[in-house]
Design a protein around this motif. Structure first.
Motif, PDB file in Angstrom:
ATOM      1  N   UNK A  65       0.814  -1.206   0.000  1.00 45.29           N
ATOM      2  CA  UNK A  65       0.000   0.000   0.000  1.00 45.29           C
ATOM      3  C   UNK A  65       0.849   1.259   0.000  1.00 45.29           C
ATOM      4  N   UNK A  66       2.021   1.192   0.693  1.00 49.64           N
ATOM      5  CA  UNK A  66       2.885   2.365   0.757  1.00 49.64           C
ATOM      6  C   UNK A  66       3.373   2.776  -0.610  1.00 49.64           C
ATOM      7  N   UNK A  67       3.850   1.793  -1.386  1.00 47.23           N
ATOM      8  CA  UNK A  67       4.346   2.079  -2.726  1.00 47.23           C
ATOM      9  C   UNK A  67       3.228   2.589  -3.626  1.00 47.23           C
ATOM     10  N   UNK A  68       2.068   1.963  -3.539  1.00 48.85           N
ATOM     11  CA  UNK A  68       0.927   2.371  -4.356  1.00 48.85           C
ATOM     12  C   UNK A  68       0.482   3.783  -4.001  1.00 48.85           C
ATOM     13  N   UNK A  69       0.451   4.076  -2.706  1.00 53.84           N
ATOM     14  CA  UNK A  69       0.049   5.407  -2.268  1.00 53.84           C
ATOM     15  C   UNK A  69       1.031   6.473  -2.707  1.00 53.84           C
ATOM     16  N   UNK A  70       2.329   6.140  -2.654  1.00 46.82           N
ATOM     17  CA  UNK A  70       3.357   7.090  -3.074  1.00 46.82           C
ATOM     18  C   UNK A  70       3.224   7.401  -4.560  1.00 46.82           C
ATOM     19  N   UNK A  71       3.047   6.361  -5.375  1.00 45.26           N
ATOM     20  CA  UNK A  71       2.917   6.564  -6.818  1.00 45.26           C
ATOM     21  C   UNK A  71       1.666   7.370  -7.152  1.00 45.26           C
ATOM     22  N   UNK A  72       0.586   7.112  -6.426  1.00 45.25           N
ATOM     23  CA  UNK A  72      -0.650   7.868  -6.656  1.00 45.25           C
ATOM     24  C   UNK A  72      -0.453   9.339  -6.327  1.00 45.25           C
ATOM     25  N   UNK A  73       0.274   9.599  -5.237  1.00 50.95           N
ATOM     26  CA  UNK A  73       0.534  10.988  -4.849  1.00 50.95           C
ATOM     27  C   UNK A  73       1.413  11.688  -5.878  1.00 50.95           C
ATOM     28  N   UNK A  74       2.446  11.000  -6.364  1.00 53.23           N
ATOM     29  CA  UNK A  74       3.310  11.594  -7.380  1.00 53.23           C
ATOM     30  C   UNK A  74       2.542  11.857  -8.678  1.00 53.23           C
ATOM     31  N   UNK A  75       1.664  10.932  -9.040  1.00 54.14           N
ATOM     32  CA  UNK A  75       0.852  11.120 -10.241  1.00 54.14           C
ATOM     33  C   UNK A  75      -0.072  12.323 -10.081  1.00 54.14           C
ATOM     34  N   UNK A  76      -0.666  12.450  -8.905  1.00 54.50           N
ATOM     35  CA  UNK A  76      -1.564  13.573  -8.646  1.00 54.50           C
ATOM     36  C   UNK A  76      -0.816  14.902  -8.742  1.00 54.50           C
ATOM     37  N   UNK A  77       0.377  14.940  -8.158  1.00 52.77           N
ATOM     38  CA  UNK A  77       1.182  16.161  -8.230  1.00 52.77           C
ATOM     39  C   UNK A  77       1.595  16.462  -9.666  1.00 52.77           C
ATOM     40  N   UNK A  78       1.921  15.411 -10.411  1.00 56.77           N
ATOM     41  CA  UNK A  78       2.382  15.592 -11.789  1.00 56.77           C
ATOM     42  C   UNK A  78       1.291  16.164 -12.686  1.00 56.77           C
ATOM     43  N   UNK A  79       0.073  15.634 -12.584  1.00 62.12           N
ATOM     44  CA  UNK A  79      -0.996  16.122 -13.464  1.00 62.12           C
ATOM     45  C   UNK A  79      -1.367  17.563 -13.124  1.00 62.12           C
ATOM     46  N   UNK A  80      -1.327  17.912 -11.845  1.00 58.90           N
ATOM     47  CA  UNK A  80      -1.624  19.296 -11.475  1.00 58.90           C
ATOM     48  C   UNK A  80      -0.508  20.232 -11.937  1.00 58.90           C
ATOM     49  N   UNK A  81       0.738  19.768 -11.842  1.00 57.96           N
ATOM     50  CA  UNK A  81       1.861  20.578 -12.322  1.00 57.96           C
ATOM     51  C   UNK A  81       1.765  20.777 -13.832  1.00 57.96           C
ATOM     52  N   UNK A  82       1.394  19.717 -14.549  1.00 60.02           N
ATOM     53  CA  UNK A  82       1.241  19.821 -16.003  1.00 60.02           C
ATOM     54  C   UNK A  82       0.118  20.781 -16.369  1.00 60.02           C
ATOM     55  N   UNK A  83      -0.972  20.740 -15.602  1.00 61.58           N
ATOM     56  CA  UNK A  83      -2.102  21.638 -15.867  1.00 61.58           C
ATOM     57  C   UNK A  83      -1.723  23.085 -15.592  1.00 61.58           C
ATOM     58  N   UNK A  84      -1.057  23.335 -14.465  1.00 64.86           N
ATOM     59  CA  UNK A  84      -0.663  24.711 -14.132  1.00 64.86           C
ATOM     60  C   UNK A  84       0.376  25.247 -15.102  1.00 64.86           C
ATOM     61  N   UNK A  85       1.280  24.365 -15.544  1.00 63.28           N
ATOM     62  CA  UNK A  85       2.329  24.797 -16.458  1.00 63.28           C
ATOM     63  C   UNK A  85       1.895  24.866 -17.904  1.00 63.28           C
ATOM     64  N   UNK A  86       0.718  24.334 -18.215  1.00 63.15           N
ATOM     65  CA  UNK A  86       0.194  24.423 -19.573  1.00 63.15           C
ATOM     66  C   UNK A  86       0.809  23.454 -20.560  1.00 63.15           C
ATOM     67  N   UNK A  87       1.362  22.336 -20.067  1.00 69.39           N
ATOM     68  CA  UNK A  87       1.942  21.345 -20.973  1.00 69.39           C
ATOM     69  C   UNK A  87       0.865  20.320 -21.329  1.00 69.39           C
ATOM     70  N   UNK A  88       0.141  20.595 -22.390  1.00 70.88           N
ATOM     71  CA  UNK A  88      -0.989  19.756 -22.787  1.00 70.88           C
ATOM     72  C   UNK A  88      -0.521  18.368 -23.215  1.00 70.88           C
ATOM     73  N   UNK A  89       0.621  18.299 -23.881  1.00 71.36           N
ATOM     74  CA  UNK A  89       1.144  17.003 -24.338  1.00 71.36           C
ATOM     75  C   UNK A  89       1.372  16.063 -23.157  1.00 71.36           C
TER      76      UNK A  89
END
Length: 241
Positions: free
Chosen positions: A179-203
């Motif tokens: 669960x720890x590894x899965x939770x960590x990856x989910x958190x990183x994915x969540x941060x990544x998509x928000x960073x991509x949205x804020x930065x405007x990298x549609x690709x």
């Protein structure tokens, strides 16, 4: 070539004016010798130069304007020379050891300088998680706003598989399980998509979301959706992602 004109002050709230400092201007123009002389006069200016809060303000006025497109690159060149000088005079990685590694990596990512990014990560892979006021979300945001997908993927890989970096087992991060590894990856994915949205990298945003049918599942600490994150930074391209 750096631009010939920079706005040095602008109104922030009410009648209050926020000023760009001489060291901000010198770094944005790639004038390393001036930056160096200013630091010799007052070493505390390094704190001002590397302040994330100040950099974010400067980005909205300089970096986001087409006529100032070389600002991030000039700032990165200055950062590289400061790092080189600190290593030459006071021992290896002294600027990194002093706690400025987060600023160096953020600056390199903002400038789309993948060679500098790789150089920093080779020395300390954990820099992707930042130092001081810089965090992993800031690194991903810098890469996203630079519109260089290769830099973003590199940083995201280092953030997603911290156990496998530094010459370890390449599959170790994927085999962690639990669960720890899965939770960590989910958190990183969540941060990544928000960073991509804020930065405007549609690709990158499309690549991360893939076939996701419910983008509302991705929310930041304030409960904001990806649309909130994108609109907050004026990223109108997000509507077509």
């Amino acid at each position: 070539m750096p631009p010939e004109y920079f706005p040095l002050r602008w109104e922030s709230t009410g009648d209050q004016w926020w000023y760009a400092s001489p060291i901000d201007w010198a770094a944005a123009n790639g004038l390393y010798n001036i930056v160096r002389e200013l630091l010799h006069l007052d070493t505390n200016l390094l704190i001002k130069l590397t302040s994330l809060r100040r950099i974010r303000r400067l980005e909205t006025v300089w970096d986001d304007e087409a006529q100032f497109e070389d600002v991030a690159r000039c700032r990165s060149k200055v950062a590289q020379r400061l790092l080189l000088e600190s290593e030459t005079k006071t021992g290896p990685n002294s600027l990194i050891r002093a706690g400025y590694g987060g600023w160096l990596l953020y600056t390199a990512a903002s400038a789309r300088d993948i060679h500098f990014v790789k150089k920093l990560l080779d020395r300390d892979p954990l820099l992707v998680f930042g130092e001081g006021e810089y965090g992993v979300t800031d690194m991903l945001y810098a890469a996203s706003r630079s519109k260089n997908s290769e830099v973003f993927r590199l940083l995201f890989d280092f953030a997603l598989f911290p156990c496998s970096i530094g010459g370890g087992d390449a599959d170790k991060g994927e085999q962690g399980g639990g669960d720890g590894s899965s939770g960590f990856k989910s958190e990183m994915m969540n941060r990544a998509v928000h960073a991509a949205a804020r930065g405007g990298n549609v690709e990158i945003l499309r690549e991360l979301l893939g076939e996701c049918s419910n983008v509302l599942m991705y929310r930041d600490l304030q409960g904001s959706t990806l649309l909130h994150s994108a609109s907050g930074r004026g990223q109108v391209e997000f509507n077509s992602a």
